[in-house]
Design a protein around this motif. Sequence first.
Motif, mmCIF file in Angstrom:
data_model
loop_
_atom_site.group_PDB
_atom_site.id
_atom_site.type_symbol
_atom_site.label_atom_id
_atom_site.label_comp_id
_atom_site.label_asym_id
_atom_site.label_seq_id
_atom_site.Cartn_x
_atom_site.Cartn_y
_atom_site.Cartn_z
ATOM 1 N N ALA A 9 0.823 -1.209 0.000
ATOM 2 C CA ALA A 9 0.000 0.000 0.000
ATOM 3 C C ALA A 9 0.857 1.260 0.000
ATOM 4 N N ALA A 10 2.026 1.196 0.653
ATOM 5 C CA ALA A 10 2.875 2.379 0.734
ATOM 6 C C ALA A 10 3.467 2.759 -0.614
ATOM 7 N N ALA A 11 3.607 1.771 -1.502
ATOM 8 C CA ALA A 11 4.253 2.024 -2.791
ATOM 9 C C ALA A 11 3.266 2.370 -3.893
ATOM 10 N N ARG A 12 1.989 2.234 -3.634
ATOM 11 C CA ARG A 12 1.025 2.430 -4.716
ATOM 12 C C ARG A 12 0.844 3.914 -5.040
ATOM 13 N N ARG A 13 0.314 4.151 -6.239
ATOM 14 C CA ARG A 13 0.017 5.515 -6.654
ATOM 15 C C ARG A 13 -1.256 6.005 -5.978
ATOM 16 N N PRO A 14 -1.508 7.325 -5.977
ATOM 17 C CA PRO A 14 -2.762 7.828 -5.407
ATOM 18 C C PRO A 14 -3.965 7.232 -6.116
ATOM 19 N N ALA A 15 -5.088 7.221 -5.431
ATOM 20 C CA ALA A 15 -6.300 6.622 -5.989
ATOM 21 C C ALA A 15 -7.465 7.596 -5.949
ATOM 22 N N ASN A 16 -8.238 7.594 -7.025
ATOM 23 C CA ASN A 16 -9.546 8.246 -7.078
ATOM 24 C C ASN A 16 -10.582 7.136 -7.059
ATOM 25 N N LEU A 17 -11.289 6.985 -5.969
ATOM 26 C CA LEU A 17 -12.238 5.890 -5.812
ATOM 27 C C LEU A 17 -13.653 6.442 -5.709
ATOM 28 N N THR A 18 -14.520 5.962 -6.595
ATOM 29 C CA THR A 18 -15.933 6.343 -6.544
ATOM 30 C C THR A 18 -16.737 5.131 -6.119
ATOM 31 N N PHE A 19 -17.282 5.168 -4.909
ATOM 32 C CA PHE A 19 -18.072 4.062 -4.383
ATOM 33 C C PHE A 19 -19.534 4.266 -4.760
ATOM 34 N N VAL A 20 -20.097 3.261 -5.406
ATOM 35 C CA VAL A 20 -21.507 3.282 -5.809
ATOM 36 C C VAL A 20 -22.216 2.245 -4.946
ATOM 37 N N VAL A 21 -23.006 2.734 -3.987
ATOM 38 C CA VAL A 21 -23.534 1.885 -2.918
ATOM 39 C C VAL A 21 -25.030 1.664 -3.097
ATOM 40 N N ASP A 22 -25.412 0.415 -3.121
ATOM 41 C CA ASP A 22 -26.812 0.004 -3.219
ATOM 42 C C ASP A 22 -27.485 0.209 -1.864
ATOM 43 N N VAL A 23 -28.531 1.038 -1.812
ATOM 44 C CA VAL A 23 -29.297 1.244 -0.571
ATOM 45 C C VAL A 23 -30.755 0.871 -0.781
ATOM 46 N N SER A 24 -31.007 -0.014 -1.745
ATOM 47 C CA SER A 24 -32.388 -0.426 -2.020
ATOM 48 C C SER A 24 -32.919 -1.307 -0.887
ATOM 49 N N GLY A 25 -34.218 -1.594 -0.951
ATOM 50 C CA GLY A 25 -34.872 -2.341 0.124
ATOM 51 C C GLY A 25 -34.235 -3.682 0.426
ATOM 52 N N SER A 26 -33.748 -4.391 -0.609
ATOM 53 C CA SER A 26 -33.162 -5.710 -0.387
ATOM 54 C C SER A 26 -31.854 -5.640 0.399
ATOM 55 N N MET A 27 -31.239 -4.470 0.450
ATOM 56 C CA MET A 27 -29.984 -4.318 1.183
ATOM 57 C C MET A 27 -30.203 -4.171 2.687
ATOM 58 N N ALA A 28 -31.466 -4.192 3.125
ATOM 59 C CA ALA A 28 -31.749 -4.105 4.560
ATOM 60 C C ALA A 28 -31.420 -5.396 5.286
ATOM 61 N N GLU A 29 -31.351 -6.503 4.560
ATOM 62 C CA GLU A 29 -31.034 -7.791 5.182
ATOM 63 C C GLU A 29 -29.679 -7.724 5.869
ATOM 64 N N PRO A 30 -29.556 -8.260 7.091
ATOM 65 C CA PRO A 30 -28.256 -8.269 7.766
ATOM 66 C C PRO A 30 -27.182 -8.885 6.877
ATOM 67 N N GLY A 31 -26.000 -8.272 6.894
ATOM 68 C CA GLY A 31 -24.911 -8.748 6.057
ATOM 69 C C GLY A 31 -24.861 -8.086 4.695
ATOM 70 N N ARG A 32 -25.658 -7.049 4.520
ATOM 71 C CA ARG A 32 -25.626 -6.323 3.238
ATOM 72 C C ARG A 32 -25.163 -4.883 3.477
ATOM 73 N N LEU A 33 -26.086 -3.917 3.650
ATOM 74 C CA LEU A 33 -25.658 -2.535 3.816
ATOM 75 C C LEU A 33 -24.805 -2.359 5.073
ATOM 76 N N ASP A 34 -25.146 -3.055 6.155
ATOM 77 C CA ASP A 34 -24.344 -2.916 7.374
ATOM 78 C C ASP A 34 -22.908 -3.378 7.137
ATOM 79 N N LEU A 35 -22.738 -4.449 6.367
ATOM 80 C CA LEU A 35 -21.401 -4.934 6.046
ATOM 81 C C LEU A 35 -20.667 -3.924 5.162
#
Length: 498
Positions: A151-177
């Motif tokens: 990680a120390a040697a890597r180049r800078p990163a531009n990270l765009t996180f696209v996160v699903d927050v739909s109803g099915s993601m309410a199940e434990p182990g989805r959005l909370d994870l």
Amino acid sequence: MKSRRVVAVVGLVALLGLTAACGGGSNGPVGSQSDSAARAPQQEQEAQARPTAAAAPEEKGQEQDTEVSQISTFALDVDTASYDHARRTLAEGRWPTPDRIRPEEFVNAFRQDYAEPSDNGFTVHVDGARVPGRTNEGLVRVGLQTRRSDAAARRPANLTFVVDVSGSMAEPGRLDLVQSALRTLLGQLSPGDQVAIVSFSTEAQVVSDMTPLVSRDALLAAVDALQISGGTNVAAGLTEGYEIAARGFRPAATNRVILLSDGLANAGDTTWQGILDRVSEHAGRQITLLTVGVGREYGDELMEQLADNGDGHAIYVSTIEEAEQAFVKNLPATIELRARDAKAQVVFNPSVVESYQLIGYENRQLATEEFRDDSKDGGEVGPGHAVTALYAVRLRPGASGQLAAATVRWQDPDTRTPAESSKALEAGDLHESLWTKAPLRLQVDAVVAAFALYMRDRQAFGMDLASLSEQAARLAAEAEDPKLAELAQLVERARTIG
């Protein structure tokens, strides 16, 4: 039908069902990067001079007669989602859905011992073993390895996180994870990195535009603010995510969109082709994609095809520990690239090999002429990745000489300059017995591939789950590898289920 894919491997009916003995050995030499014209094997040049024999792609999943088709070409694939989801499914007492079993992803989920290159290309490792008692049958392994980085040697990163927050993601182990993983990742990123967050349900919403890590607290607050609502419009989320990534694009940085979702698209365009068409303009600007699947049930095909066709790769996580492994411990390999549009081509010598079959990679196979066509999509490979392809081969009795030559071709991630590396295997270099003479990791690859084939087609080179369990337990004891111990447990679990 998928069962036909394995029935065709007549030459390996008894491959993995024989009495086991201890394994061992070490890896052989590796290839070196060179000019493509100078390194192209003679057999390949001759074959490509015969368009009728070489122009058509090999029939997917079928045994190939080398008198008709002696060249196998495929795009590299570093995905592991199929294995990780099958592991969770078996642990829950369910048989994995056969259509979601991809043998190459099972094999690539396990550690290899290939030597690393000294530069940013690949080493090529080719070995194989004969089947005990069946002198005209064997297994050939082609292994490709990139150089690791930290990680120390890597180049800078531009990270765009696209996160699903739909109803099915309410199940434990989805959005909370997902939220837990993002909090951990934000704690590990460097000051030179930038992060954007997009959420989506029925529509997409920009939660945080591209933000430097010096504003970490604001990003953490944005993660905490994610809330469940509505349907699953993956197309809207990815379109918004790619637009933000394109606006914030930095040529000197790694630019990546990371989709975190259960993949159960039910709004907007739900096809991977349609979704990628919408983002193609931005994706062409060297913005790569990582899909992270979560949830007990998830849209495996959508997530895998988005990754395979969107210059990226797919993983699946079901626990906080797995998420931390992917985003923290494997951070350079998860984010950075060593090679773009990487492809492999294996040329079999018809005077030595009567027929062959590539195990897995059914949706990654290419026509022969696409190998050096740099406009054709290949696979994206990060630091420290190992890619393994296994071939079941039928040998001509008493034949000697070069058995096969493997070449990998890739483009530099920044300049798009193509390069190649090659390695050949002599028939005399095949290990005499898969179970007693072959390197341990080759034996592991054989067992893992057979396990995947059994779960997909109930046919694994003539092996049953009892034989697989015996081999997996033996290898786990010899290697003292926790992942192999887990594999042995999974095979036993499969025996109790079905």
